[in-house]
Design a protein around this motif. Structure first.
Motif, PDB file in Angstrom:
ATOM      1  N   ALA A  26       0.860  -1.183   0.000  1.00 39.39           N
ATOM      2  CA  ALA A  26       0.000   0.000   0.000  1.00 39.39           C
ATOM      3  C   ALA A  26       0.893   1.229   0.000  1.00 39.39           C
ATOM      4  N   ASP A  27       1.132   1.778  -1.151  1.00 38.36           N
ATOM      5  CA  ASP A  27       1.950   2.989  -1.255  1.00 38.36           C
ATOM      6  C   ASP A  27       1.350   3.818  -2.382  1.00 38.36           C
ATOM      7  N   PRO A  28       1.073   5.085  -2.108  1.00 32.29           N
ATOM      8  CA  PRO A  28       0.410   5.899  -3.139  1.00 32.29           C
ATOM      9  C   PRO A  28       1.211   6.005  -4.432  1.00 32.29           C
ATOM     10  N   ARG A  29       2.541   5.958  -4.320  1.00 33.21           N
ATOM     11  CA  ARG A  29       3.341   6.040  -5.558  1.00 33.21           C
ATOM     12  C   ARG A  29       3.082   4.823  -6.437  1.00 33.21           C
ATOM     13  N   GLU A  34       0.791   2.410 -11.207  1.00 37.98           N
ATOM     14  CA  GLU A  34      -0.072   1.374 -11.782  1.00 37.98           C
ATOM     15  C   GLU A  34      -1.158   2.028 -12.636  1.00 37.98           C
ATOM     16  N   LYS A  35      -1.772   3.076 -12.079  1.00 38.08           N
ATOM     17  CA  LYS A  35      -2.851   3.764 -12.778  1.00 38.08           C
ATOM     18  C   LYS A  35      -2.356   4.368 -14.092  1.00 38.08           C
ATOM     19  N   ALA A  36      -1.113   4.837 -14.081  1.00 37.87           N
ATOM     20  CA  ALA A  36      -0.545   5.445 -15.285  1.00 37.87           C
ATOM     21  C   ALA A  36      -0.090   4.400 -16.304  1.00 37.87           C
ATOM     22  N   GLY A  37      -0.225   3.129 -15.947  1.00 32.33           N
ATOM     23  CA  GLY A  37       0.122   2.075 -16.905  1.00 32.33           C
ATOM     24  C   GLY A  37       1.611   1.833 -17.050  1.00 32.33           C
TER      25      GLY A  37
END
Ligand code: SF4
Length: 160
Positions: A26-29, A34-37
């Motif tokens: 659990a790390d926001p980075r 991941e979201k940015a692909g």
């Protein structure tokens, strides 16, 4: 593709570990990457043909990987490492985020090979192969360094 970091599947919550668990980080980075692909996931042991769950294995003498019961699973570990390297080569990936201490993925320390719970200085099979091919390998305690490497190696913006 925009993949920039080959990533241990268990760190992104995929239940691929020997015990059937994940080690989701659990790390926001990580969530942002991941979201940015940017992240391409692989579990080298599963890619090498091993099942989930599977007996724990450790890297020991003469570079052989064995289960506590003595089965030699070196071939599957090396096959998985080659799959990981091939993914990096196919997508031009130069960075990896691999789970610490694993006989495949560990980049600085691994279990001793004697099933005594002791960590020793060393690299897992996949981490070693990637490094030998010039890929920078980080673990989940090195996200700062990985973030710096991502900045340092950011692709140049496309010209208008
Ligand atoms: Fe995670 Fe690597 Fe072990 Fe697969 S081989 S479960 S990716 S540490």
């Amino acid at each position: 593709s925009g993949f920039r970091v080959l990533t241990s599947a268990c760190l992104l919550g995929q239940p691929v570990r020997y015990d059937g668990q994940a080690k989701g980080l659990a790390d926001p980075r990580l969530a942002q990457w991941e979201k940015a692909g940017l992240l391409l996931t692989v579990c080298p042991e599963v890619a090498g043909g091993l099942p989930v769950p599977r007996p724990a294995a450790e890297l020991g003498e003469k570079g052989r990987v064995r289960t506590e019961g003595g089965d030699d699973v070196s071939l599957a570990f090396h096959r998985g490492a080659r799959v990981a390297l091939a993914l990096c080569q196919r997508y031009g990936i130069r960075l990896a985020l691999l789970k610490a201490n694993s006989p495949s993925c560990g980049n600085t320390r691994i279990y001793s090979g004697r099933f005594d719970g002791q960590l020793v200085v060393g690299e897992g099979v996949t981490a070693a192969l990637l490094r030998q091919h010039g890929i920078e390998v980080f673990n989940e305690t090195q996200l700062d360094q990985l973030a710096q490497a991502l900045d340092r190696t950011a692709p140049a913006p496309a010209a208008d």
